[in-house]
Motif scaffolding. Structure first.
Motif, short mmCIF file in Angstrom:
data_model
loop_
_atom_site.label_atom_id
_atom_site.label_comp_id
_atom_site.label_asym_id
_atom_site.label_seq_id
_atom_site.Cartn_x
_atom_site.Cartn_y
_atom_site.Cartn_z
N SER A 158 5.90 4.91 -0.82
CA SER A 158 6.30 3.97 0.24
C SER A 158 6.21 4.60 1.62
O SER A 158 6.23 5.83 1.77
N ALA A 159 6.10 3.74 2.61
CA ALA A 159 6.13 4.15 4.02
C ALA A 159 6.82 3.06 4.82
O ALA A 159 6.58 1.86 4.59
N SER A 160 7.69 3.46 5.76
CA SER A 160 8.37 2.49 6.62
C SER A 160 8.50 3.06 8.02
O SER A 160 8.48 4.28 8.21
N TYR A 161 8.66 2.17 8.99
CA TYR A 161 8.74 2.58 10.39
C TYR A 161 9.74 1.68 11.10
O TYR A 161 9.67 0.45 10.98
N PRO A 172 8.91 -2.60 9.45
CA PRO A 172 7.81 -2.93 8.54
C PRO A 172 7.68 -1.81 7.51
O PRO A 172 7.93 -0.63 7.80
N ALA A 173 7.30 -2.18 6.28
CA ALA A 173 7.19 -1.20 5.21
C ALA A 173 6.14 -1.66 4.21
O ALA A 173 5.85 -2.85 4.10
N ILE A 174 5.62 -0.69 3.47
CA ILE A 174 4.66 -0.99 2.40
C ILE A 174 4.94 -0.06 1.24
O ILE A 174 5.36 1.08 1.42
N GLY A 175 4.76 -0.58 0.02
CA GLY A 175 4.93 0.22 -1.18
C GLY A 175 3.78 -0.01 -2.14
O GLY A 175 3.36 -1.17 -2.35
N ILE A 176 3.25 1.05 -2.73
CA ILE A 176 2.13 0.94 -3.68
C ILE A 176 2.47 1.70 -4.96
O ILE A 176 3.34 2.57 -4.98
N THR A 177 1.80 1.34 -6.03
CA THR A 177 1.80 2.17 -7.24
C THR A 177 0.37 2.68 -7.42
O THR A 177 -0.59 1.90 -7.39
N PRO A 178 0.19 4.01 -7.55
CA PRO A 178 -1.17 4.57 -7.49
C PRO A 178 -1.95 4.51 -8.79
O PRO A 178 -3.16 4.74 -8.79
N TRP A 179 -1.27 4.23 -9.91
CA TRP A 179 -1.96 4.19 -11.19
C TRP A 179 -1.19 3.29 -12.16
O TRP A 179 -0.12 2.78 -11.86
#
Length: 233
Positions: A158-161, A172-179
């Motif tokens: 995740s990343a947020s600012y 704002p934020a975004i979250g991913i799953t890489p696999w």
């Protein structure tokens, strides 16, 4: 004693600290009231929810318990315990997730408990960016093993600012799953969120933190508009 039970025991031991050391500890308690419980882009039960927290701290160490109870139905209910340590902008947290619900037996650690290690780094006020990495390490065999019986190490990045507009904090934020894992069967964007939060002053000594959040989950093809507030000490 099973080694994976030591997290809950260590958290309990910290909560039952001796009176001679009590002056060095901090105690915080709070309850979030949310219109809907969405975690990493995935809905966790229907309707509004109450989410209490009890946490004790000592230096850079924390131990706590967190739960969620839906106001719309008896199940599901969540009960998590965690241990954390922070130094500077870096924090590490080991969490024991238990999603099975209050009506289910708690002791099935091999299948119904999910143990996750999360690392998070906040760059500070000059650059209010926070990056996070969380991976399920053991337990949770009911969902963490693939069709060949191999652990998937489900991961969320995740990343947020944060920035301020007219006294309102926008994040704002975004979250991913890489696999492939329990979150998705491939690389996926779990959630894209925008949160607006503000402390509403009630009296000279009491203010109420409130927030409104838009959540878009490409992985689940869902959207949510969530409101909430926090009551605590």
């Amino acid at each position: 004693m099973r080694p994976i039970r030591t997290l809950a025991i260590a958290s309990l031991a910290m909560m039952l600290c001796t009176p001679t050391m009590a002056g060095d500890f901090t105690v915080t308690g709070s309850t979030d009231v949310v219109s809907r419980y969405v975690w990493r882009g995935m809905e966790q039960g229907a309707g509004a929810a109450l989410q209490p927290t009890l946490e004790l701290g000592y230096g850079g160490f924390t131990a706590g318990a967190w739960g969620s109870t839906s106001l719309a139905s008896l199940e599901p209910k969540e009960f998590d315990v965690y241990l954390g340590y922070s130094i500077g902008g870096l924090s590490a947290t080991l969490t024991d997730y238990f999603w099975a619900g209050e009506s289910m037996a708690y002791g099935y650690y091999k299948t119904d408990h999910f143990f996750e290690l999360a690392l998070e780094y906040s760059f500070g006020d000059d650059l209010p960016l926070t990056l996070g990495w969380a991976t399920m390490l053991f337990g949770g065999e009911s969902a963490e093993l693939d069709e060949d019986g191999k652990r998937m190490f489900s991961t969320y990045i995740s990343a947020s600012y944060d920035f301020d507009i007219s006294g309102v904090t926008l994040t704002p934020a975004i979250g991913i799953t890489p696999w492939k894992g329990q979150f998705s069967d491939k690389f996926d964007v779990m959630d894209i969120t925008l949160t607006a939060s503000k402390d509403i002053e009630i009296t000279d000594k009491f203010s109420l933190p409130v927030f409104t959040q838009v959540v878009v989950s490409p992985a689940c093809d869902r959207t949510y508009l969530i409101a909430g507030c926090t009551i605590g000490f």
